[in-house]
Write a protein that holds these residues in place. Structure first.
Motif, PDB file in Angstrom:
ATOM      1  N   VAL A   1      37.896  81.673  58.959  1.00 17.40           N
ATOM      2  CA  VAL A   1      38.862  82.595  58.360  1.00 17.40           C
ATOM      3  C   VAL A   1      38.207  83.955  58.111  1.00 17.40           C
ATOM      4  CG1 VAL A   1      40.338  83.021  56.362  1.00 17.40           C
ATOM      5  CG2 VAL A   1      40.184  80.728  57.328  1.00 17.40           C
ATOM      6  N   ILE A   2      36.993  83.952  57.601  1.00 18.62           N
ATOM      7  CA  ILE A   2      36.278  85.201  57.323  1.00 18.62           C
ATOM      8  C   ILE A   2      36.045  85.978  58.606  1.00 18.62           C
ATOM      9  CG2 ILE A   2      34.050  86.123  56.552  1.00 18.62           C
ATOM     10  CD1 ILE A   2      33.992  83.936  54.439  1.00 18.62           C
ATOM     11  N   VAL A   3      35.598  85.290  59.657  1.00 17.11           N
ATOM     12  CA  VAL A   3      35.328  85.972  60.929  1.00 17.11           C
ATOM     13  C   VAL A   3      36.617  86.536  61.517  1.00 17.11           C
ATOM     14  CG1 VAL A   3      34.561  85.640  63.307  1.00 17.11           C
ATOM     15  CG2 VAL A   3      33.241  84.668  61.428  1.00 17.11           C
ATOM     16  N   SER A   4      37.719  85.799  61.436  1.00 20.03           N
ATOM     17  CA  SER A   4      39.005  86.296  61.954  1.00 20.03           C
ATOM     18  C   SER A   4      39.385  87.613  61.285  1.00 20.03           C
ATOM     19  CB  SER A   4      40.106  85.267  61.711  1.00 20.03           C
ATOM     20  OG  SER A   4      39.966  84.148  62.538  1.00 20.03           O
ATOM     21  N   LEU A   5      39.236  87.682  59.977  1.00 22.20           N
ATOM     22  CA  LEU A   5      39.590  88.901  59.245  1.00 22.20           C
ATOM     23  C   LEU A   5      38.661  90.051  59.608  1.00 22.20           C
ATOM     24  CD1 LEU A   5      40.319  87.243  55.783  1.00 22.20           C
ATOM     25  CD2 LEU A   5      42.010  88.363  57.247  1.00 22.20           C
ATOM     26  N   LEU A   6      37.362  89.770  59.712  1.00 23.67           N
ATOM     27  CA  LEU A   6      36.404  90.827  60.023  1.00 23.67           C
ATOM     28  C   LEU A   6      36.635  91.390  61.422  1.00 23.67           C
ATOM     29  CD1 LEU A   6      33.119  89.329  58.516  1.00 23.67           C
ATOM     30  CD2 LEU A   6      34.458  91.241  57.626  1.00 23.67           C
ATOM     31  N   THR A   7      36.953  90.527  62.380  1.00 21.00           N
ATOM     32  CA  THR A   7      37.166  91.014  63.745  1.00 21.00           C
ATOM     33  C   THR A   7      38.424  91.866  63.863  1.00 21.00           C
ATOM     34  OG1 THR A   7      38.281  88.926  64.280  1.00 21.00           O
ATOM     35  CG2 THR A   7      35.946  89.103  64.819  1.00 21.00           C
ATOM     36  N   LYS A   8      39.333  91.740  62.909  1.00 23.44           N
ATOM     37  CA  LYS A   8      40.554  92.540  62.923  1.00 23.44           C
ATOM     38  C   LYS A   8      40.472  93.746  61.978  1.00 23.44           C
ATOM     39  CE  LYS A   8      42.997  90.348  65.951  1.00 23.44           C
ATOM     40  NZ  LYS A   8      43.430  90.998  67.215  1.00 23.44           N
ATOM     41  N   GLY A   9      39.261  94.033  61.501  1.00 21.78           N
ATOM     42  CA  GLY A   9      39.085  95.269  60.749  1.00 21.78           C
ATOM     43  C   GLY A   9      38.984  95.133  59.249  1.00 21.78           C
ATOM     44  N   ALA A  10      38.890  93.908  58.711  1.00 19.27           N
ATOM     45  CA  ALA A  10      38.731  93.747  57.263  1.00 19.27           C
ATOM     46  C   ALA A  10      37.408  94.368  56.828  1.00 19.27           C
ATOM     47  CB  ALA A  10      38.781  92.274  56.887  1.00 19.27           C
ATOM     48  N   SER A  11      37.431  95.057  55.721  1.00 22.72           N
ATOM     49  CA  SER A  11      36.240  95.756  55.225  1.00 22.72           C
ATOM     50  C   SER A  11      35.446  94.844  54.304  1.00 22.72           C
ATOM     51  CB  SER A  11      36.637  97.031  54.474  1.00 22.72           C
ATOM     52  OG  SER A  11      35.511  97.631  53.867  1.00 22.72           O
ATOM     53  N   ALA A  12      34.188  94.592  54.669  1.00 23.02           N
ATOM     54  CA  ALA A  12      33.328  93.740  53.840  1.00 23.02           C
ATOM     55  C   ALA A  12      32.796  94.476  52.626  1.00 23.02           C
ATOM     56  CB  ALA A  12      32.153  93.213  54.674  1.00 23.02           C
ATOM     57  N   SER A  13      32.920  95.795  52.605  1.00 20.27           N
ATOM     58  CA  SER A  13      32.382  96.575  51.489  1.00 20.27           C
ATOM     59  C   SER A  13      33.412  96.827  50.388  1.00 20.27           C
ATOM     60  CB  SER A  13      31.856  97.921  52.000  1.00 20.27           C
ATOM     61  OG  SER A  13      32.898  98.667  52.614  1.00 20.27           O
ATOM     62  N   GLU A  14      34.670  96.436  50.599  1.00 21.13           N
ATOM     63  CA  GLU A  14      35.698  96.620  49.570  1.00 21.13           C
ATOM     64  C   GLU A  14      35.327  95.803  48.325  1.00 21.13           C
ATOM     65  OE1 GLU A  14      38.498  98.378  49.367  1.00 21.13           O
ATOM     66  OE2 GLU A  14      38.380  99.304  51.343  1.00 21.13           O
ATOM     67  N   THR A  15      35.485  96.418  47.168  1.00 21.21           N
ATOM     68  CA  THR A  15      35.150  95.733  45.916  1.00 21.21           C
ATOM     69  C   THR A  15      36.387  95.525  45.063  1.00 21.21           C
ATOM     70  OG1 THR A  15      34.652  97.828  44.803  1.00 21.21           O
ATOM     71  CG2 THR A  15      32.815  96.677  45.874  1.00 21.21           C
ATOM     72  N   THR A  16      36.283  94.574  44.168  1.00 25.11           N
ATOM     73  CA  THR A  16      37.367  94.284  43.240  1.00 25.11           C
ATOM     74  C   THR A  16      37.226  95.164  42.000  1.00 25.11           C
ATOM     75  OG1 THR A  16      36.050  92.559  42.212  1.00 25.11           O
ATOM     76  CG2 THR A  16      37.465  91.916  44.035  1.00 25.11           C
ATOM     77  N   ALA A  17      38.111  94.966  41.056  1.00 21.12           N
ATOM     78  CA  ALA A  17      38.093  95.796  39.846  1.00 21.12           C
ATOM     79  C   ALA A  17      36.801  95.624  39.060  1.00 21.12           C
ATOM     80  CB  ALA A  17      39.293  95.448  38.964  1.00 21.12           C
ATOM     81  N   ASP A  18      36.170  94.451  39.161  1.00 25.10           N
ATOM     82  CA  ASP A  18      34.926  94.238  38.440  1.00 25.10           C
ATOM     83  C   ASP A  18      33.703  94.477  39.316  1.00 25.10           C
ATOM     84  OD1 ASP A  18      35.322  92.068  40.021  1.00 25.10           O
ATOM     85  OD2 ASP A  18      34.960  90.561  38.485  1.00 25.10           O
ATOM     86  N   GLY A  19      33.887  95.150  40.457  1.00 20.31           N
ATOM     87  CA  GLY A  19      32.767  95.631  41.255  1.00 20.31           C
ATOM     88  C   GLY A  19      32.149  94.635  42.208  1.00 20.31           C
ATOM     89  N   GLN A  20      32.843  93.573  42.552  1.00 20.35           N
ATOM     90  CA  GLN A  20      32.267  92.576  43.454  1.00 20.35           C
ATOM     91  C   GLN A  20      32.878  92.675  44.842  1.00 20.35           C
ATOM     92  OE1 GLN A  20      31.266  88.559  41.746  1.00 20.35           O
ATOM     93  NE2 GLN A  20      32.832  89.173  40.285  1.00 20.35           N
ATOM     94  N   ASN A  21      32.020  92.604  45.861  1.00 17.30           N
ATOM     95  CA  ASN A  21      32.516  92.525  47.225  1.00 17.30           C
ATOM     96  C   ASN A  21      32.569  91.064  47.655  1.00 17.30           C
ATOM     97  OD1 ASN A  21      29.872  91.756  48.121  1.00 17.30           O
ATOM     98  ND2 ASN A  21      29.287  93.917  48.185  1.00 17.30           N
ATOM     99  N   ALA A  22      33.000  90.845  48.890  1.00 17.28           N
ATOM    100  CA  ALA A  22      33.205  89.457  49.344  1.00 17.28           C
ATOM    101  C   ALA A  22      31.910  88.661  49.354  1.00 17.28           C
ATOM    102  CB  ALA A  22      33.835  89.471  50.742  1.00 17.28           C
ATOM    103  N   ALA A  23      30.789  89.296  49.733  1.00 20.32           N
ATOM    104  CA  ALA A  23      29.512  88.578  49.742  1.00 20.32           C
ATOM    105  C   ALA A  23      29.107  88.149  48.337  1.00 20.32           C
ATOM    106  CB  ALA A  23      28.432  89.447  50.373  1.00 20.32           C
ATOM    107  N   MET A  24      29.346  89.016  47.356  1.00 22.61           N
ATOM    108  CA  MET A  24      29.025  88.667  45.966  1.00 22.61           C
ATOM    109  C   MET A  24      29.861  87.488  45.492  1.00 22.61           C
ATOM    110  SD  MET A  24      28.776  92.432  44.239  1.00 22.61           S
ATOM    111  CE  MET A  24      27.594  93.666  44.799  1.00 22.61           C
ATOM    112  N   ILE A  25      31.122  87.473  45.899  1.00 23.82           N
ATOM    113  CA  ILE A  25      31.994  86.363  45.521  1.00 23.82           C
ATOM    114  C   ILE A  25      31.421  85.051  46.054  1.00 23.82           C
ATOM    115  CG2 ILE A  25      34.287  85.364  45.811  1.00 23.82           C
ATOM    116  CD1 ILE A  25      35.320  88.239  46.137  1.00 23.82           C
TER     117      ILE A  25
END
Length: 587
Positions: free
Chosen positions: A347-371
């Motif tokens: 699922v993660i790879v599908s989103l990334l190949t279609k342009g999902a940004s891995a650097s986007e953060t949430t309101a508390d400053g976490q990106n997907a890798a941190m999650i």
């Protein structure tokens, strides 16, 4: 003996009572020396008994177990007399039929999944539980299963810490150890306000199944105050609990005159789209969209699919091209944030190949890798993967996301075929078939992810090593197939395999380097290990052992790169700690 587990239950052998009466104070006399000596001797005796019983678990020299309980696929030896004496559950279990014996005879064997059907009990949690049963002492949680791999986390209420206590509660509740239940309930109550709301859900579930009314009420109020959406409540909680939480929210909203109202028509259309996704019916989703002015983004369809649907459904939604892959839902999460919590690499790879940004953060400053790091146990991240074995998905998700953040988006992909192949379609197909075949052999989990996203498994089955020895299969003639049709079929297969290799280079670079070296230098010789002189065979076998070491080093390099990337990102920015974490919620 069970009371020794709690610090507050430590025995005291001196006491005093002070009575104030004007200026006079009365002090009770100390206990008699004989009584004090007797009590001390009792404590020493209990301590020795506890230590001796613990040797039955910890020391293989004292393996006198007469039954086995299989946990996570491995048997754990237990002593029925001790378990039956401490637990009514085990007394009833052992007295019924003597257990389930092995086919060849031997010790009775039980499956943990059958003993505890409403929750999970891992091996470490079960060993901790047995230690309490045998010794009356509750040991500290093992760090490898109770801390996450986020170096910025205090580990006082992260998911592994919560999960370990939940597993202990599952065991102590089902196996009917009330003093342990009481102790663990207090610990879980302390977690409820500190943990992310998504981590309160497993606490709520164990409280519901264990009928712990105080803990259950506390969890429901915590969830009701949060912004966790109703869809997540319905998907993850028993219906009666979800309805009770909604009722609490409704009462709170009636006291707020400015509370938002929901369009019932839109809500009904969204529910239909979600039900179609639950059925993996993307064609029905398209039909529902065409019959109304509702869009995929209105329904947060990508968020929902990333949380609850098969990876192929996510890929099909993305192929529609009408959804915003970086859309934020009402909680401020993108589909990639939701996928990171699910920890499904495809699922993660599908989103990334279609342009999902891995650097986007949430309101508390976490990106997907941190999650992913906050949700991954140290044990799962640090376990070494042997050649040909399945890699841990949690580790793969972290590596994929961190590599994507390091990757230069302007850099072009390396060539996926040898320059010697030229435009020969059959030779190119042979090369790609063998490359993917060896990828599946050396790196099965990584190859599976790449092939799923590239849809390589939906084309005609590749011949792999067989094709390298006898390429006539690629040229078999179908009398009903024209040369144009055959070329189209082969080209479709090549395109799928090319995409598979490209994904491998992008998300698993060190694995790809091992395959490059092998295919360029060793493939012709190693395919025929048994041919040649004894000296030549010896050299080939030595090179094969070196190849196994190259595979091991590839994993080691991936781990080192991820660690360096994480430390550099952590030192350059701080992530504030909040009480809302990325979840499977979609609204």
């Amino acid at each position: 003996m069970a009371n020794l587990a709690e610090p507050s239950s430590s025995l005291s052998f001196t006491s005093s009572s002070n009575l104030s009466n004007g200026s006079s104070v009365y002090t009770a006399p100390p206990p008699a020396p004989a009584a004090e000596a007797g009590a001390s001797l009792e404590v020493v005796s209990l301590g020795k008994l506890s230590s001796n019983l613990e040797r039955l678990l910890a020391d293989s020299e004292f393996d006198y177990s007469d039954a086995e309980i299989v946990v996570e696929g491995a048997p754990v030896g237990v002593h029925r007399c001790i378990l039956a004496a401490r637990s009514r559950f085990f007394l009833d279990l052992f007295s019924r039929d003597g257990g389930r014996c092995r086919p060849e005879g031997g010790k009775p064997r039980y499956q943990m999944s059958e003993l505890v059907p409403c929750g999970r009990v891992g091996r470490e949690a079960f060993m901790n539980f047995l230690s309490y049963i045998y010794t009356g002492k509750l040991k500290p949680a093992p760090p490898e299963v109770s801390v996450c791999v986020d170096p910025m986390c205090a580990h006082d209420a992260c998911w592994p810490a919560v999960n370990f206590v939940v597993e202990l509660m599952n065991a102590s509740s089902v196996f009917q150890i009330p003093e342990m239940v009481s102790l663990l309930q207090r610990r879980l109550l302390n977690f409820v306000e500190k943990a992310f709301v998504e981590d309160v859900i497993p606490i709520l579930l164990v409280a519901f199944h264990s009928q712990l009314s105080q803990l259950l009420s506390h969890c429901m109020k915590r969830v009701a105050r949060s912004d966790l959406d109703n869809i997540s409540l319905q998907k993850e909680l028993p219906q009666e609990v979800a309805e009770e939480i909604k009722l609490i929210r409704h009462k709170a909203q009636t006291d707020e005159p400015n509370s938002l109202t929901v369009d019932p028509v839109l809500e009904k259309r969204i529910r239909r789209i979600h039900r179609a996704l639950d059925s993996d019916d993307v064609e029905l989703v398209k039909l529902l969209l065409s019959e109304s002015d509702t869009t995929l983004d209105d329904a947060n369809a990508l968020h929902y699919a990333a949380a609850y649907c098969d990876s192929k459904v996510v890929a099909e939604l993305l192929e529609m091209g009408s959804a915003n892959v970086n859309l934020r839902n009402n909680r401020g999460y993108t589909p990639l944030h939701v996928a990171a919590m699910r920890k499904e690499p495809a699922v993660i790879v599908s989103l990334l190949t279609k342009g999902a940004s891995a650097s986007e953060t949430t309101a508390d400053g976490q990106n997907a890798a941190m999650i992913c790091r906050r949700l991954t146990r140290a044990k799962d991240y640090n376990t070494n993967t042997q050649q040909g074995q399945e890699s841990n998905k949690d580790r793969i998700c972290i590596d994929i996301l961190e590599r994507e953040m390091r990757r230069n988006p302007m850099a072009g992909e390396d060539s996926v075929t040898s320059p010697l192949l030229g435009d020969n379609l059959h030779m190119k197909l042979l090369y790609l078939e063998n490359r993917v075949a060896f990828a599946r052999l050396f790196f099965p989990t990584e190859a599976k992810v790449a092939m799923e996203i590239a849809q390589a498994e939906t084309t005609s089955e590749f011949m792999g090593l067989l094709a390298s020895r006898n390429s006539s299969n690629l040229r078999e003639v179908d009398l009903n197939e024209t040369p144009i049709m055959q070329n189209k079929r082969l080209r479709s297969r090549v395109d799928a395999l090319v995409k598979t290799v490209e994904l491998g280079r992008r998300f698993f670079p060190h694995c790809s380097q091992v395959l490059d070296k092998f295919l360029e230098e060793d493939l012709p010789d190693l395919l025929y290990l048994q041919k040649g002189t004894p000296d030549e065979q010896k050299i080939k076998k030595m090179r094969y052992c070196e190849l196994k070491e190259d595979v091991r080093k590839a994993f080691k390099k991936d781990k080192a790169d991820s660690a360096r990337s994480w430390l550099s990102s952590s030192s350059s920015s701080s992530s504030p700690k909040g009480h809302t974490r990325h979840s499977k919620s979609v609204r």
